[in-house]
Design a protein around this motif. Sequence first.
Motif, short mmCIF file in Angstrom:
data_model
loop_
_atom_site.label_atom_id
_atom_site.label_comp_id
_atom_site.label_asym_id
_atom_site.label_seq_id
_atom_site.Cartn_x
_atom_site.Cartn_y
_atom_site.Cartn_z
N THR A 119 4.25 -19.30 -9.65
CA THR A 119 3.94 -18.06 -10.44
C THR A 119 2.43 -18.05 -10.24
N ILE A 120 1.65 -17.15 -9.76
CA ILE A 120 0.54 -16.98 -9.12
C ILE A 120 -0.29 -15.83 -10.05
N VAL A 121 -1.46 -16.16 -10.74
CA VAL A 121 -2.32 -15.09 -11.11
C VAL A 121 -3.59 -15.38 -10.29
N PHE A 122 -3.94 -14.20 -9.54
CA PHE A 122 -5.15 -14.18 -8.34
C PHE A 122 -6.24 -13.27 -8.68
N ILE A 123 -7.32 -13.70 -8.88
CA ILE A 123 -8.61 -12.95 -9.04
C ILE A 123 -9.31 -12.61 -7.89
N THR A 124 -9.44 -11.26 -7.88
CA THR A 124 -10.44 -10.81 -6.65
C THR A 124 -11.12 -9.67 -7.19
N HIS A 125 -12.29 -9.23 -6.22
CA HIS A 125 -13.04 -7.90 -6.53
C HIS A 125 -12.82 -7.11 -5.15
N ASP A 126 -11.79 -7.74 -4.30
CA ASP A 126 -11.56 -6.78 -3.24
C ASP A 126 -10.31 -6.19 -3.34
N LEU A 127 -10.40 -4.72 -3.02
CA LEU A 127 -8.99 -4.15 -3.51
C LEU A 127 -8.14 -4.37 -2.31
N ASN A 128 -8.47 -4.48 -0.98
CA ASN A 128 -7.78 -4.59 0.17
C ASN A 128 -6.94 -5.98 -0.13
N GLU A 180 2.21 2.33 -6.30
CA GLU A 180 2.14 3.10 -7.60
C GLU A 180 0.65 3.29 -7.80
N ILE A 181 -0.52 2.27 -7.53
CA ILE A 181 -1.90 2.38 -7.77
C ILE A 181 -2.55 3.47 -6.97
N VAL A 182 -2.06 3.19 -5.43
CA VAL A 182 -2.62 4.27 -4.62
C VAL A 182 -2.16 5.55 -4.70
N THR A 183 -0.81 5.89 -4.95
CA THR A 183 -0.32 7.23 -5.02
C THR A 183 -0.42 7.75 -6.50
N ALA A 184 -0.49 6.82 -7.48
CA ALA A 184 -0.68 7.69 -8.89
C ALA A 184 -1.75 6.94 -9.50
N PRO A 185 -3.03 7.04 -9.27
CA PRO A 185 -4.02 6.17 -9.86
C PRO A 185 -3.99 6.82 -11.49
N ALA A 186 -4.53 5.92 -12.33
CA ALA A 186 -4.51 6.11 -13.61
C ALA A 186 -5.44 7.05 -14.13
N ASP A 187 -6.64 6.84 -13.64
CA ASP A 187 -7.74 7.70 -13.88
C ASP A 187 -8.80 7.97 -12.77
N ASP A 188 -10.13 8.34 -13.16
CA ASP A 188 -10.75 8.86 -11.92
C ASP A 188 -11.52 7.40 -11.28
N TYR A 189 -11.76 6.48 -12.41
CA TYR A 189 -12.05 5.02 -11.88
C TYR A 189 -11.30 4.54 -10.68
N VAL A 190 -9.94 4.45 -11.01
CA VAL A 190 -8.99 3.96 -10.11
C VAL A 190 -8.95 4.53 -9.06
N ALA A 191 -8.98 6.16 -9.07
CA ALA A 191 -8.90 6.96 -7.85
C ALA A 191 -10.10 6.85 -6.86
N ALA A 192 -11.27 6.53 -7.64
CA ALA A 192 -12.25 5.98 -6.72
C ALA A 192 -12.29 5.10 -5.83
N PHE A 193 -11.55 3.79 -6.53
CA PHE A 193 -11.27 2.78 -5.80
C PHE A 193 -10.39 2.96 -4.68
N VAL A 194 -9.39 3.81 -4.83
CA VAL A 194 -8.45 3.81 -3.82
C VAL A 194 -8.76 4.93 -2.71
N ALA A 195 -9.60 5.72 -2.98
CA ALA A 195 -10.03 6.69 -2.17
C ALA A 195 -9.87 6.63 -0.73
N ASP A 196 -10.48 5.53 -0.18
CA ASP A 196 -10.87 4.98 0.93
C ASP A 196 -10.00 3.82 1.62
N ILE A 197 -8.71 3.56 0.79
CA ILE A 197 -8.13 2.51 1.20
C ILE A 197 -7.29 2.75 2.43
N ASP A 198 -7.06 1.33 3.24
CA ASP A 198 -6.20 1.61 4.28
C ASP A 198 -4.69 1.82 3.91
N ARG A 199 -4.34 3.07 3.87
CA ARG A 199 -2.74 3.33 3.39
C ARG A 199 -1.68 2.54 4.31
#
Length: 411
Positions: free
Chosen positions: A218-227, A252-271
């Motif tokens: 069981t792993i809790v992994f902390i990162t600042h890197d969305l990829n 779920e996060i890439v296709t249905a971001p909860a708000d504009d903050y999350v949407a900005a994070f995933v906008a340029d993600i390598d789908r």
Amino acid sequence: MQDSKLAVSQVYKVFGNDADGALRLLQQGKSKQEILAQTGATVGVQDASFSVKEGEIFVVMGLSGSGKSTLVRMLNGLIAPTAGQILIDGEDVASASPAALRRIRREKISMIFQHFALFPHWTLADNVAYGLKITGVPKDRRRARALEVLEQVGLAPWADSLPSDLSGGMQQRVGLARGLAAGSDILLMDEPFGALDPLIRREMQTELLNLQQKLKKTIVFITHDLNEALLLGNRIAIMKDGRIVQIGTAQEIVTAPADDYVAAFVADIDRGRVFTADDVSSPATTLQLRQTSVRDALRMMEQGGSNALYVMDGLRVAGVVTYQQLAASEMDPSPTTTLQDALITDFPTADATTSLSDLYGAAGSGLPIAVTDDRERLVGVVEPSDVLAHLSGDAGAEIPQDKEQAHAQPR
């Protein structure tokens, strides 16, 4: 949360002398900045709630100052929460006595940091065995356990080498081995690959996923890197200003971001790295090689809006036939009389976990991609148009849960 290995409920952390006053202001809806101005207290984490199932990689992702490192340090009691509950196997870390907390850390939870802090004059085996040494494990057992986990991370030949003999990536493997040596069920990993160069970082990510397949920690992994979060996490929690703003799978996060903050994070993600064949596949409508006539096959394609269908010989995939070829044969003076005559046996295949990036080349064939299991049975098909749509971000707001409904309309 009863079936969870780790359960966090309404956890807050306020730094400063007026924590109670800051909590009251939080409950009144005041912002982190307003509370700092009025009380001098800093809100590190506010109202964090989540659960982690046994064997899951749960990633906490956020920018610097979002509260993610404070949160992970509360999970093993390095930082005491101001309020809330943190249950590990039902035992509350937040209210545990010092003795109970030491036992939980010794028996249930290990932490791996970004800076591996190896003892420079100790061998790798001695570094790995350090946690066992301070808990009183006999020397021969420490050595045996250290060699076992060094084997798991591919460093057994260097057991008696010094850290200075190793590259940065290899040293981080030693840090990982040290976390594994204690045999803890839960691993807390605070940006463990953050100091590595990109190539070594990707190797370590792959190494962790390979190890997890075997060890089921069981792993809790902390990162600042969305990829990194999207690659590793079974589920991901995104933090901002001490709050968790969304929890979900990568898809779920890439296709249905909860708000504009999350949407900005995933906008340029390598789908292409986020979605797999399983995410975009549909149930396969198939033809039987010896029972289906050419005319019946054409009728099925017209009714279903399909350009091509897979042909089965019993349970085995024999090949694929296209509407264009079958229709042309009907007008030919010497028409195709069986599906065998029109069968394309060189067809694209993938397993359910194949990423869309890896499917891109196969989609260029124009044929539906056969999704097969480990026994080479057909479990679904991926249309080339779906691969291109998801890679471009034009596939709609979300991945439907019911794939039969998702692909019910003719193409």
